[in-house]
Design an enzyme around this catalytic site. Structure first.
Site, PDB file in Angstrom:
ATOM      1  CG  ASP A  73      23.573 -10.844  60.032  1.00 52.92           C
ATOM      2  OD1 ASP A  73      23.756 -11.621  60.968  1.00 52.92           O
ATOM      3  OD2 ASP A  73      23.220 -11.222  58.891  1.00 52.92           O
ATOM      4  CD  GLU A 126      18.978 -11.736  67.434  1.00 54.30           C
ATOM      5  OE1 GLU A 126      19.478 -12.816  67.046  1.00 54.30           O
ATOM      6  OE2 GLU A 126      19.589 -10.917  68.155  1.00 54.30           O
TER       7      GLU A 126
HETATM    8  O1  TRH Z   1      15.997 -10.533  57.910  1.00 50.47           O
HETATM    9  P1  TRH Z   1      15.967 -11.558  58.970  1.00 50.47           P
HETATM   10  O2  TRH Z   1      15.545 -12.878  58.594  1.00 50.47           O
HETATM   11  O3  TRH Z   1      17.354 -11.602  59.613  1.00 50.47           O
HETATM   12  C1  TRH Z   1      18.061 -12.645  60.135  1.00 50.47           C
HETATM   13  C2  TRH Z   1      19.116 -13.095  59.254  1.00 50.47           C
HETATM   14  O4  TRH Z   1      18.649 -14.229  58.593  1.00 50.47           O
HETATM   15  C3  TRH Z   1      20.335 -13.331  59.991  1.00 50.47           C
HETATM   16  O5  TRH Z   1      21.341 -13.933  59.233  1.00 50.47           O
HETATM   17  C4  TRH Z   1      20.054 -14.124  61.208  1.00 50.47           C
HETATM   18  O6  TRH Z   1      21.206 -14.104  61.883  1.00 50.47           O
HETATM   19  C5  TRH Z   1      19.001 -13.451  62.036  1.00 50.47           C
HETATM   20  O7  TRH Z   1      17.839 -13.238  61.265  1.00 50.47           O
HETATM   21  C6  TRH Z   1      18.629 -14.218  63.254  1.00 50.47           C
HETATM   22  O8  TRH Z   1      14.970 -11.081  60.167  1.00 50.47           O
HETATM   23  P2  TRH Z   1      15.102  -9.949  61.271  1.00 50.47           P
HETATM   24  O9  TRH Z   1      16.127 -10.315  62.290  1.00 50.47           O
HETATM   25  O10 TRH Z   1      13.763  -9.741  61.753  1.00 50.47           O
HETATM   26  O11 TRH Z   1      15.591  -8.666  60.527  1.00 50.47           O
HETATM   27  C7  TRH Z   1      14.770  -7.926  59.687  1.00 50.47           C
HETATM   28  C8  TRH Z   1      15.045  -6.449  59.834  1.00 50.47           C
HETATM   29  O12 TRH Z   1      14.377  -5.730  58.825  1.00 50.47           O
HETATM   30  C9  TRH Z   1      14.574  -5.876  61.161  1.00 50.47           C
HETATM   31  O13 TRH Z   1      15.513  -4.955  61.668  1.00 50.47           O
HETATM   32  C10 TRH Z   1      13.290  -5.151  60.792  1.00 50.47           C
HETATM   33  C11 TRH Z   1      13.617  -4.684  59.415  1.00 50.47           C
HETATM   34  N1  TRH Z   1      12.475  -4.359  58.538  1.00 50.47           N
HETATM   35  C12 TRH Z   1      12.309  -3.062  58.119  1.00 50.47           C
HETATM   36  O14 TRH Z   1      13.111  -2.181  58.482  1.00 50.47           O
HETATM   37  N2  TRH Z   1      11.285  -2.765  57.285  1.00 50.47           N
HETATM   38  C13 TRH Z   1      10.387  -3.689  56.861  1.00 50.47           C
HETATM   39  O15 TRH Z   1       9.464  -3.363  56.085  1.00 50.47           O
HETATM   40  C14 TRH Z   1      10.556  -5.022  57.343  1.00 50.47           C
HETATM   41  C15 TRH Z   1       9.578  -6.091  56.925  1.00 50.47           C
HETATM   42  C16 TRH Z   1      11.609  -5.328  58.175  1.00 50.47           C
END
Ligand code: TRH
Length: 386
Positions: free
Chosen positions: A28, A283
């Protein structure tokens, strides 16, 4: 309403309010922070990002101080959600991300504002067909304002994907030397030049065991780099080591597995660009892995009634359409196994990696030919406000 009545002209920058409620994980805030920065990077636009949980935000932006209710980073005013209960007045466009309910006082403040602000609900990303038909629709709200549904997506009939202006050129300039240099300098990971580099970001319990066995038995060295989080606990337990040992690096045959720090959001791109295969989830990381232009495996966010499997199938239908039959079959089977607790078949996937690599680069270029989410939001807002 004419331009005179709105006080808006085609070039006047807009004031944006983006509301983000952290439901779980990082997606989010990950999406909202990225979008807020991209809007703020457009000349003159001002952006306030209201976040209910600054602690969840901090890993993505280590410069953030969760104790501060107001602060500015990358041109974005970041405010703790409760500040919105004070006397803040809505800007030109109010975005509620992922159907989060706005603070109680805001709808009335929005109705009182002249000219009326534009109210947008930014939806979750999906490749399903119905998205194009619902993108941009309006739902009348009590008191007279309308709320518009804005869907990101993979075609020109949707709101597009978040993409920084210089993203693809920066990506193109990132070669193998840059990748190995960055891994060594930033993460202390010195990877042999002939190793297959894989990053791993996933939910708690994907079927890792068959992959660890296959990588251990591989003819080529495999380096598995996993940012610390849910999956690193599973990885450590599958390897029979402590999390501390995993952080030092664990070797099993040809496989070297290591947990690495969770890096800030911009650096995560560098990790994706530095690997030959990326396991991603949710996402935002899913989209960033597509911009990386290398093969990916998506751990989709699980939903009730297995609704996520329709989303997975819809994306695969789009993504695999132009791919030769065999690598397409292997990738589809691998993704389904990864998401449904099956047995991901590395032996079937691995021979197709060069074809998948070419395809991933073409897919990124194809998406790069479309307008990005922030640009689409700006033109949508202008059209509705005028
Ligand atoms: O964390 P996510 O699983 O996020 C979600 C939530 O579950 C949410 O509720 C749901 O609505 C959505 O998915 C669809 O996965 P996501 O979307 O990939 O988000 C992770 C974020 O973390 C992304 O902006 C990348 C960041 N990130 C970093 O900044 N550094 C890191 O080392 C990693 C592994 C990720």
């Amino acid at each position: 309403m004419g331009l005179e009545a709105t006080g808006l002209n085609a070039t006047r920058p807009l004031a944006w309010d983006v509301f983000c409620q952290v439901v779980d994980n990082y997606g989010d805030i990950g999406v909202c922070w990225r979008l807020a920065r991209q809007l703020a990077a457009l000349s003159g636009h001002t952006v306030r990002l209201w976040v209910d949980d600054l602690h969840s935000f901090a890993p993505l932006l280590p410069a953030l101080d969760p104790a501060q209710p107001r602060q500015r980073h990358a041109g974005v005013d970041i405010l703790h959600w409760r500040e919105a209960d004070a006397d803040a007045l809505p800007g030109d466009v109010v975005i509620e991300a992922f159907a989060c309910a706005l603070p109680a006082a805001w709808p009335a403040r929005m109705r009182a504002r002249r000219p009326s602000p534009l109210w947008i609900n930014l939806e979750y990303l999906s490749a399903e067909d119905w998205v194009a038909g619902c993108h941009g629709l309006m739902s009348p709200q009590p008191g007279g304002l309308g709320k518009y549904f804005f869907f990101p997506g993979f075609t020109d009939a949707t709101g597009g994907l978040p993409r920084e202006r210089d993203l693809l050129s920066r990506r193109a300039a990132w070669d193998d030397t840059a990748a190995r240099g960055w891994l060594a300098a930033r993460l202390g990971v010195t990877v042999p030049p002939d190793a297959l580099r894989i990053s791993l970001f996933a939910y708690q319990d994907p079927p890792l065991a068959p992959l660890l066995d296959a990588w251990a038995a591989s003819a080529q060295p495999v380096w598995l780099l996993a940012p610390q989080g849910k999956v690193t606990a599973t990885l450590a337990s599958e390897l029979g080591v402590t999390p501390e040992a995993l952080a030092q690096g664990v070797q099993r045959g040809a496989l070297t597995a290591r947990s690495i720090p969770f890096v800030e959001q911009d650096e995560y791109d560098l990790l994706l660009w530095s690997c030959h295969l990326n396991f991603v989830r949710g996402e935002d990381s899913f989209v960033r892995a597509q911009w990386a232009g290398v093969p990916l495996v998506w751990h989709i966010y699980p939903q009730e009634d297995a609704a996520h499997l329709d989303k997975l199938a819809a994306f695969l239908a789009l993504y695999l359409a132009e791919l030769p039959a065999e690598p397409a079959r292997a990738l589809r089977a691998f993704w389904l196994a990864w998401n449904a607790g099956g047995t991901p078949d590395w032996a079937a996937l691995a021979p197709g990696l060069p074809a998948l690599r070419d395809h991933a680069a073409r897919w990124a270029a194809h998406l790069g030919g479309q307008r990005d989410l922030a640009a689409n939001l700006v033109s949508f807002a202008r059209a509705k406000l005028e």
